[in-house]
Enzyme design. Structure first.
Site, PDB file in Angstrom:
ATOM      1  N   PRO A   2       0.824  -1.222   0.000  1.00 56.77           N
ATOM      2  CA  PRO A   2       0.000   0.000   0.000  1.00 56.77           C
ATOM      3  C   PRO A   2       0.855   1.268   0.000  1.00 56.77           C
ATOM      4  O   PRO A   2       1.773   1.410   0.796  1.00 56.77           O
ATOM      5  CB  PRO A   2      -0.802  -0.105   1.301  1.00 56.77           C
ATOM      6  CG  PRO A   2      -0.174  -1.182   2.099  1.00 56.77           C
ATOM      7  CD  PRO A   2       0.677  -2.017   1.209  1.00 56.77           C
ATOM      8  N   GLU A   3       0.568   2.131  -0.923  1.00 59.06           N
ATOM      9  CA  GLU A   3       1.281   3.406  -1.038  1.00 59.06           C
ATOM     10  C   GLU A   3       0.323   4.527  -0.621  1.00 59.06           C
ATOM     11  O   GLU A   3      -0.816   4.260  -0.278  1.00 59.06           O
ATOM     12  CB  GLU A   3       1.737   3.596  -2.496  1.00 59.06           C
ATOM     13  CG  GLU A   3       2.796   2.599  -2.956  1.00 59.06           C
ATOM     14  CD  GLU A   3       4.171   2.875  -2.351  1.00 59.06           C
ATOM     15  OE1 GLU A   3       4.361   3.942  -1.737  1.00 59.06           O
ATOM     16  OE2 GLU A   3       5.047   2.014  -2.482  1.00 59.06           O
ATOM     17  N   HIS A  91      -5.837 -13.708   9.229  1.00 49.38           N
ATOM     18  CA  HIS A  91      -4.809 -12.678   9.405  1.00 49.38           C
ATOM     19  C   HIS A  91      -5.348 -11.396  10.031  1.00 49.38           C
ATOM     20  O   HIS A  91      -4.734 -10.341   9.936  1.00 49.38           O
ATOM     21  CB  HIS A  91      -4.147 -12.380   8.061  1.00 49.38           C
ATOM     22  CG  HIS A  91      -3.461 -13.572   7.474  1.00 49.38           C
ATOM     23  ND1 HIS A  91      -2.346 -14.149   8.057  1.00 49.38           N
ATOM     24  CD2 HIS A  91      -3.751 -14.331   6.383  1.00 49.38           C
ATOM     25  CE1 HIS A  91      -1.972 -15.188   7.331  1.00 49.38           C
ATOM     26  NE2 HIS A  91      -2.811 -15.321   6.320  1.00 49.38           N
ATOM     27  N   ARG A 110       1.618 -10.479   6.341  1.00 47.07           N
ATOM     28  CA  ARG A 110       3.076 -10.457   6.535  1.00 47.07           C
ATOM     29  C   ARG A 110       3.496  -9.755   7.826  1.00 47.07           C
ATOM     30  O   ARG A 110       4.648  -9.822   8.214  1.00 47.07           O
ATOM     31  CB  ARG A 110       3.750  -9.813   5.311  1.00 47.07           C
ATOM     32  CG  ARG A 110       3.496 -10.648   4.054  1.00 47.07           C
ATOM     33  CD  ARG A 110       4.213 -10.080   2.848  1.00 47.07           C
ATOM     34  NE  ARG A 110       5.653 -10.117   3.013  1.00 47.07           N
ATOM     35  CZ  ARG A 110       6.501  -9.595   2.143  1.00 47.07           C
ATOM     36  NH1 ARG A 110       6.040  -8.985   1.063  1.00 47.07           N
ATOM     37  NH2 ARG A 110       7.797  -9.661   2.337  1.00 47.07           N
ATOM     38  N   LYS A 151      23.107  18.748  -3.614  1.00 48.63           N
ATOM     39  CA  LYS A 151      22.928  17.299  -3.434  1.00 48.63           C
ATOM     40  C   LYS A 151      23.454  16.524  -4.646  1.00 48.63           C
ATOM     41  O   LYS A 151      23.247  16.918  -5.786  1.00 48.63           O
ATOM     42  CB  LYS A 151      21.439  16.983  -3.237  1.00 48.63           C
ATOM     43  CG  LYS A 151      20.930  17.422  -1.872  1.00 48.63           C
ATOM     44  CD  LYS A 151      19.791  16.517  -1.409  1.00 48.63           C
ATOM     45  CE  LYS A 151      19.607  16.564   0.085  1.00 48.63           C
ATOM     46  NZ  LYS A 151      19.261  17.880   0.623  1.00 48.63           N
TER      47      LYS A 151
END
Ligand SMILES: [Zn+2]
Length: 270
Positions: A2-3, A91, A110, A151
């Protein structure tokens, strides 16, 4: 995994189902996630009312009248709202039973997700030092350009740094750079402000599109069967190694940057 768009979609889906509901009881079925679920939640959340749900980076924040539940979905986590008498699935590790006979359940095969508690006035370390939200006004080309000065990291790694901007995950970084026509190998500190303007706009477009796509999958949110069901995106470049570029005659290349796969078109991204 999931983002930000999935987390935002989860937040929007949960909101009408749980807002202003009272928590009758708290159940921890498996304490060991990425970090242990605090045992005190069983007593401290009881009889508390849910007054707000929001998102910061990839954290879901559920406010009660006294403190805040902080949820991260990790690699495979999801939340669902089901009738409280529905049989517990394998789960489902955590449950809040609400006063309308429904329950919020946290499902995570997980177990890299986390459920934490933040006391009012005592912010958790993990929520400090986060950069701005990518869809906020604060995140613009001036900001991204100014931070990049000096950077030497490549631009893809740079936009994925959550202390710079939160929520630009691996897939969305490749997609945004493709939309902007910018090579992921470009040095962040040697990129012009005008390119950063195109890039910030691309990031906002890619994430907004993903959130809007996700909205439709939430129609049956309360019937989520325990599988995460993250929405599949219409991806332009990610996962398309050796396939034809959708914009030119180029072939998509896959490289590794900072231990993560990057996909790009060597012809139209430079
Ligand atoms: Zn191309």
């Amino acid at each position: 995994m999931p983002e930000l768009p999935e987390v935002e979609t989860t937040k929007r889906g949960l909101e009408p189902l749980i807002l202003n509901k009272k928590i009758l009881s708290v159940h921890i079925y498996k304490k060991k996630l990425r970090w242990d679920i605090p045992s005190h939640l069983v007593s401290s959340l009881k009889q508390k009312k849910i007054i707000k749900i929001s998102r910061r980076a990839k954290y879901l924040l559920i406010d009660t009248d006294d403190g805040q539940l902080v949820i991260h979905l990790g690699m495979s986590g999801s939340l669902c709202v089901v009738p409280s008498n529905e049989i517990l699935k394998k789960h489902q590790h955590f449950e809040l039973k609400l006063d309308n006979l429904t329950s919020i359940r946290f499902n995570d095969p997980r177990r890299f997700g986390s459920i934490l508690w933040q006391e009012t006035g005592k912010p958790l370390k993990i929520l400090q030092n986060l950069g701005p939200e990518p869809l906020s006004y604060e995140f613009d080309n001036d900001y991204l350009y100014n931070f990049s000065i000096g950077k030497s990291t490549n631009i893809k790694t740079y936009i994925m740094d959550s202390s710079i901007v939160v929520g630009v995950g691996n897939i969305y970084a490749s997609e945004s750079l493709f939309l902007a026509g910018i090579s992921p190998k470009r040095v962040s500190g040697k990129t012009s402000k005008s390119r950063y303007k195109i890039l910030t706009e691309a990031i906002k477009i890619v994430l907004t599109d993903a959130i809007n796509n996700g909205g439709t999958t939430l129609n049956d949110f309360s019937n989520v069967d325990g599988s995460p069901g993250y929405f599949s995106q219409n991806l332009s470049v990610y996962g398309r190694e050796s396939m034809s570029c959708i914009r030119c005659e180029g072939k998509i290349k896959r490289i590794i940057q900072n231990q993560r796969a990057t996909y790009y078109c060597p012809i139209c991204q430079h």
